[in-house]
Design an enzyme around this catalytic site. Sequence first.
Site, PDB file in Angstrom:
ATOM      1  N   THR A  33      16.263 -47.472 -53.873  1.00 27.57           N
ATOM      2  CA  THR A  33      16.522 -46.132 -54.572  1.00 27.57           C
ATOM      3  C   THR A  33      15.342 -45.119 -54.303  1.00 27.57           C
ATOM      4  O   THR A  33      14.258 -45.765 -53.777  1.00 27.57           O
ATOM      5  CB  THR A  33      16.131 -46.704 -56.001  1.00 27.57           C
ATOM      6  N   THR A  36      14.012 -40.631 -50.420  1.00 25.72           N
ATOM      7  CA  THR A  36      14.119 -40.964 -49.124  1.00 25.72           C
ATOM      8  C   THR A  36      15.377 -41.911 -48.680  1.00 25.72           C
ATOM      9  O   THR A  36      16.200 -41.674 -47.866  1.00 25.72           O
ATOM     10  CB  THR A  36      12.759 -41.730 -48.529  1.00 25.72           C
ATOM     11  N   ASP A  86      14.658 -49.570 -48.278  1.00 23.44           N
ATOM     12  CA  ASP A  86      13.996 -48.928 -49.319  1.00 23.44           C
ATOM     13  C   ASP A  86      12.935 -48.296 -49.055  1.00 23.44           C
ATOM     14  O   ASP A  86      12.235 -48.399 -48.169  1.00 23.44           O
ATOM     15  CB  ASP A  86      13.767 -49.984 -50.443  1.00 23.44           C
ATOM     16  N   GLY A  87      12.408 -47.427 -50.039  1.00 28.66           N
ATOM     17  CA  GLY A  87      11.135 -46.593 -49.840  1.00 28.66           C
ATOM     18  C   GLY A  87      10.042 -47.062 -50.485  1.00 28.66           C
ATOM     19  O   GLY A  87      10.084 -48.273 -50.949  1.00 28.66           O
ATOM     20  N   ALA A  88       8.965 -46.508 -50.695  1.00 22.40           N
ATOM     21  CA  ALA A  88       8.051 -46.862 -51.431  1.00 22.40           C
ATOM     22  C   ALA A  88       7.196 -45.781 -51.964  1.00 22.40           C
ATOM     23  O   ALA A  88       7.206 -44.590 -51.357  1.00 22.40           O
ATOM     24  CB  ALA A  88       6.993 -47.753 -50.604  1.00 22.40           C
ATOM     25  N   LYS A  99       5.815 -49.866 -55.532  1.00 22.02           N
ATOM     26  CA  LYS A  99       7.317 -49.480 -55.760  1.00 22.02           C
ATOM     27  C   LYS A  99       7.442 -49.289 -57.408  1.00 22.02           C
ATOM     28  O   LYS A  99       6.874 -49.912 -58.064  1.00 22.02           O
ATOM     29  CB  LYS A  99       8.167 -50.321 -55.065  1.00 22.02           C
ATOM     30  N   GLY A 101       8.332 -46.181 -58.806  1.00 21.45           N
ATOM     31  CA  GLY A 101       8.424 -44.608 -59.509  1.00 21.45           C
ATOM     32  C   GLY A 101       9.817 -44.242 -60.120  1.00 21.45           C
ATOM     33  O   GLY A 101       9.541 -43.473 -60.924  1.00 21.45           O
ATOM     34  N   GLU A 108      15.076 -53.881 -57.291  1.00 21.54           N
ATOM     35  CA  GLU A 108      14.558 -53.725 -55.778  1.00 21.54           C
ATOM     36  C   GLU A 108      13.900 -55.026 -55.302  1.00 21.54           C
ATOM     37  O   GLU A 108      14.091 -55.478 -54.148  1.00 21.54           O
ATOM     38  CB  GLU A 108      13.664 -52.438 -55.732  1.00 21.54           C
ATOM     39  N   LYS A 126       2.834 -41.257 -47.777  1.00 20.53           N
ATOM     40  CA  LYS A 126       2.866 -42.466 -48.844  1.00 20.53           C
ATOM     41  C   LYS A 126       1.824 -43.408 -48.386  1.00 20.53           C
ATOM     42  O   LYS A 126       1.433 -44.451 -48.806  1.00 20.53           O
ATOM     43  CB  LYS A 126       4.121 -43.063 -48.840  1.00 20.53           C
TER      44      LYS A 126
END
Length: 207
Positions: A33, A36, A86-88, A99, A101, A108, A126
């Site tokens: 989610t 990015t 996934d992003g961070a 993670k 946000g 996740e 990041k």
Amino acid sequence: MSTSSTSADAGKRAAAAAALRFVEDDSIVGVGTGSTVRYFIEGLASRRGRIEGAVSSSEQSSALLRAAGIAVLDLNACGPIPLYVDGADECDPWKRLIKGGGAALTREKIVAEAARRFVCIIDPGKRVDVLGRFPLPVEVIPMARSLVARKLVQLGGQPVWRDGVVTDNGNWILDVHNLRITDPPGLESEINQLPGVVSVGLFARRP
């Protein structure tokens, strides 16, 4: 659009494009989610006919995947999956993450645990030396919000209720400010043990 936002946007696109090379044909892809990941989903759409489908960590990403023509699958029916992307919000030099946000931290963490490989896509902004500049999200059962908040104060943080936000699981989020997280695995375990905590947005204990 400012130069800094344009640069961040380009970094996100580059990270998302790099993650696509880990996607195997005829496989199920775990999809996270965030901003990015949106670019990753855009890239994944170009090869939707070559994958079986995706397991999503949020209703937001599920909607984007379906709009891209990618089947969204139930993790319970899939078993282990080969890849989760996934992003961070933050990443330290040891690849430990904050993670959540986007308030999807619990799902996740579940999909990440089910995946053999977790590819985290982040832009350079990041990266931090010590986690904690970004407020640490903690998902809590609503009736335990104040109880958990008091415990988090005892741990040295300043919890703030993300008022008006309800997670896909029907829970609430506390964002913990003013932390300098020098022992991410230890703090992850400690917060997870607090009654009323569903999950904490520290991703540090995964090998």
